[in-house]
Design a protein around this motif. Structure first.
Motif, PDB file in Angstrom:
ATOM      1  N   ASP A 120       1.659  -1.147   0.383  1.00 34.69           N
ATOM      2  CA  ASP A 120       0.302   0.478   0.533  1.00 34.69           C
ATOM      3  C   ASP A 120       0.758   1.181  -0.033  1.00 34.69           C
ATOM      4  N   ASP A 121       2.342   1.201  -0.173  1.00 35.99           N
ATOM      5  CA  ASP A 121       2.552   2.433  -0.394  1.00 35.99           C
ATOM      6  C   ASP A 121       3.726   2.816  -1.333  1.00 35.99           C
ATOM      7  N   THR A 122       2.591   3.496  -2.742  1.00 32.90           N
ATOM      8  CA  THR A 122       2.999   3.664  -3.990  1.00 32.90           C
ATOM      9  C   THR A 122       4.613   3.897  -3.983  1.00 32.90           C
ATOM     10  N   GLU A 123       4.689   5.188  -2.923  1.00 35.78           N
ATOM     11  CA  GLU A 123       5.625   5.946  -3.016  1.00 35.78           C
ATOM     12  C   GLU A 123       7.273   4.527  -3.075  1.00 35.78           C
ATOM     13  N   ALA A 124       7.229   3.547  -2.588  1.00 31.77           N
ATOM     14  CA  ALA A 124       8.090   2.761  -1.983  1.00 31.77           C
ATOM     15  C   ALA A 124       8.398   1.911  -3.177  1.00 31.77           C
ATOM     16  N   ILE A 125       6.639   1.409  -3.117  1.00 32.21           N
ATOM     17  CA  ILE A 125       7.189   0.891  -5.124  1.00 32.21           C
ATOM     18  C   ILE A 125       7.886   1.146  -5.674  1.00 32.21           C
ATOM     19  N   ALA A 126       7.407   2.221  -6.565  1.00 34.86           N
ATOM     20  CA  ALA A 126       8.051   3.244  -7.398  1.00 34.86           C
ATOM     21  C   ALA A 126       9.581   3.792  -7.406  1.00 34.86           C
ATOM     22  N   ALA A 127       9.769   3.179  -6.158  1.00 36.29           N
ATOM     23  CA  ALA A 127      11.028   3.258  -6.453  1.00 36.29           C
ATOM     24  C   ALA A 127      12.265   2.038  -6.044  1.00 36.29           C
ATOM     25  N   ALA A 128      11.136   0.781  -5.357  1.00 35.31           N
ATOM     26  CA  ALA A 128      12.079   0.209  -5.877  1.00 35.31           C
ATOM     27  C   ALA A 128      13.489  -1.107  -6.484  1.00 35.31           C
ATOM     28  N   THR A 129      13.653  -1.253  -6.201  1.00 39.40           N
ATOM     29  CA  THR A 129      14.710  -2.146  -7.165  1.00 39.40           C
ATOM     30  C   THR A 129      14.012  -3.469  -7.278  1.00 39.40           C
ATOM     31  N   SER A 130      14.490  -4.077  -8.284  1.00 38.65           N
ATOM     32  CA  SER A 130      14.293  -5.302  -9.365  1.00 38.65           C
ATOM     33  C   SER A 130      14.606  -6.365  -7.832  1.00 38.65           C
ATOM     34  N   VAL A 131      13.779  -7.945  -8.454  1.00 42.98           N
ATOM     35  CA  VAL A 131      13.942  -8.345  -7.498  1.00 42.98           C
ATOM     36  C   VAL A 131      15.746  -9.447  -7.534  1.00 42.98           C
ATOM     37  N   LEU A 132      16.289  -9.193  -8.758  1.00 43.69           N
ATOM     38  CA  LEU A 132      17.240 -10.061  -9.381  1.00 43.69           C
ATOM     39  C   LEU A 132      18.455  -8.306  -8.412  1.00 43.69           C
ATOM     40  N   ASP A 133      18.317  -7.195  -8.065  1.00 44.76           N
ATOM     41  CA  ASP A 133      18.661  -6.320  -7.531  1.00 44.76           C
ATOM     42  C   ASP A 133      18.801  -6.942  -6.329  1.00 44.76           C
ATOM     43  N   ALA A 134      17.439  -6.815  -5.828  1.00 48.68           N
ATOM     44  CA  ALA A 134      17.203  -6.893  -3.988  1.00 48.68           C
ATOM     45  C   ALA A 134      17.883  -7.970  -3.697  1.00 48.68           C
ATOM     46  N   ALA A 135      18.042  -9.307  -4.619  1.00 47.16           N
ATOM     47  CA  ALA A 135      19.284 -10.301  -3.946  1.00 47.16           C
ATOM     48  C   ALA A 135      20.425  -9.968  -3.991  1.00 47.16           C
ATOM     49  N   ALA A 136      20.602  -9.630  -5.100  1.00 47.54           N
ATOM     50  CA  ALA A 136      22.227  -9.476  -5.144  1.00 47.54           C
ATOM     51  C   ALA A 136      23.107  -8.409  -3.573  1.00 47.54           C
ATOM     52  N   SER A 137      22.038  -7.346  -3.399  1.00 47.31           N
ATOM     53  CA  SER A 137      22.038  -6.642  -2.656  1.00 47.31           C
ATOM     54  C   SER A 137      22.188  -7.934  -1.227  1.00 47.31           C
TER      55      SER A 137
END
Length: 109
Positions: free
Chosen positions: A56-73
């Motif tokens: 429900d946080d549209t700003e956070a969703i827009a700023a989120a990285t891809s799943v692959l980027d999150a996994a690499a992080s």
């Protein structure tokens, strides 16, 4: 002074579980970790949900990285934290994503 420090496998396992759960922002019960050793250093295998923003946080969703980027992080974070905590090289972190972990909202009474 010469000598060596031996860290028991059970301690390495618990530290790795804590570091992995912290990195993916998930409760420890949702994170599975196995640790192995090689002559070059420590190898960590993690099965865990990947962190995602609250739906429900549209700003956070827009700023989120891809799943692959999150996994690499997550892999980099675990490698750095474990290397520091154990005083040993962590040469590889394998991450298997088995779901998503969104931040939990606490109810106010």
């Amino acid at each position: 002074m010469r000598g060596r420090i031996v860290v028991r496998d059970a301690v390495v396992q618990k530290v790795a579980e804590h570091v992995a759960a912290t990195a993916v922002h998930a409760p420890p019960r949702r994170v599975r970790v196995s640790v192995g050793g090689s002559p070059d250093g420590v190898i960590v295998n993690i099965t865990a949900p990947v962190p995602v923003p609250a739906l429900d946080d549209t700003e956070a969703i827009a700023a989120a990285t891809s799943v692959l980027d999150a996994a690499a992080s997550v892999q980099r974070d675990v490698q750095q934290r474990l290397s520091s905590a154990l005083g040993q090289d962590v040469i590889r972190v394998n991450l298997t994503v088995n779901g998503a972990s969104a931040p939990q909202r606490r109810r106010v009474r």
